[in-house]
Design a protein around this motif. Structure first.
Motif, mmCIF file in Angstrom:
data_model
loop_
_atom_site.group_PDB
_atom_site.id
_atom_site.type_symbol
_atom_site.label_atom_id
_atom_site.label_comp_id
_atom_site.label_asym_id
_atom_site.label_seq_id
_atom_site.Cartn_x
_atom_site.Cartn_y
_atom_site.Cartn_z
ATOM 1 N N ARG A 182 0.833 -1.201 0.000
ATOM 2 C CA ARG A 182 0.000 0.000 0.000
ATOM 3 C C ARG A 182 0.868 1.251 0.000
ATOM 4 N N ARG A 238 1.013 4.057 -2.867
ATOM 5 C CA ARG A 238 0.784 5.459 -2.552
ATOM 6 C C ARG A 238 1.923 6.322 -3.080
ATOM 7 N N ARG A 240 1.491 6.637 -6.805
ATOM 8 C CA ARG A 240 0.435 7.587 -7.158
ATOM 9 C C ARG A 240 0.906 9.023 -6.987
ATOM 10 N N ARG A 241 1.626 9.276 -5.906
ATOM 11 C CA ARG A 241 2.149 10.631 -5.687
ATOM 12 C C ARG A 241 3.128 11.022 -6.790
#
Length: 107
Positions: free
Chosen positions: A49, A53, A56-57
């Protein structure tokens, strides 16, 4: 009591008991920071996860940077900045500057 005083007390106790002196405060800070950074990098790999994340950032940042580079830049207005050195009235010998009581100061 701060860390230096506690260290001095520990040194005194160690000397009284014929034990080796404890390390000075702050000697292991860099090593602790590096180990924490390594642990966070490891957790980023293990925890999917967190890795998702971060991905995605990175994608969002890349998208925002692409958008900002495509925009035509508008002409920026000229910024008038005051001079870095402000003139102080007392430096001008021709002017009389009143003091706190309102009297003129004599040069």
């Amino acid at each position: 009591m701060n860390a230096a005083q506690q260290h001095m007390l520990d040194l005194y106790r160690a000397a009284q008991l014929d034990q080796p002196a404890p390390p000075a405060p702050g000697t292991g800070d860099v090593e602790a920071y590096r180990s924490f950074r390594t642990w966070r990098a490891f957790q980023g790999v293990v925890d999917e996860r967190l890795a998702a994340r971060r991905a995605r950032r990175a994608d969002l940042l890349r998208l925002l940077l692409l958008r900002s580079s495509r925009r035509p830049s508008a002409p920026r207005p000229a910024v008038v900045r005051p001079s870095a050195v402000r003139s102080y009235p007392a430096q001008d010998r021709t002017r009389r500057v009143p003091d706190a009581c309102g009297r003129t100061a004599e040069c």
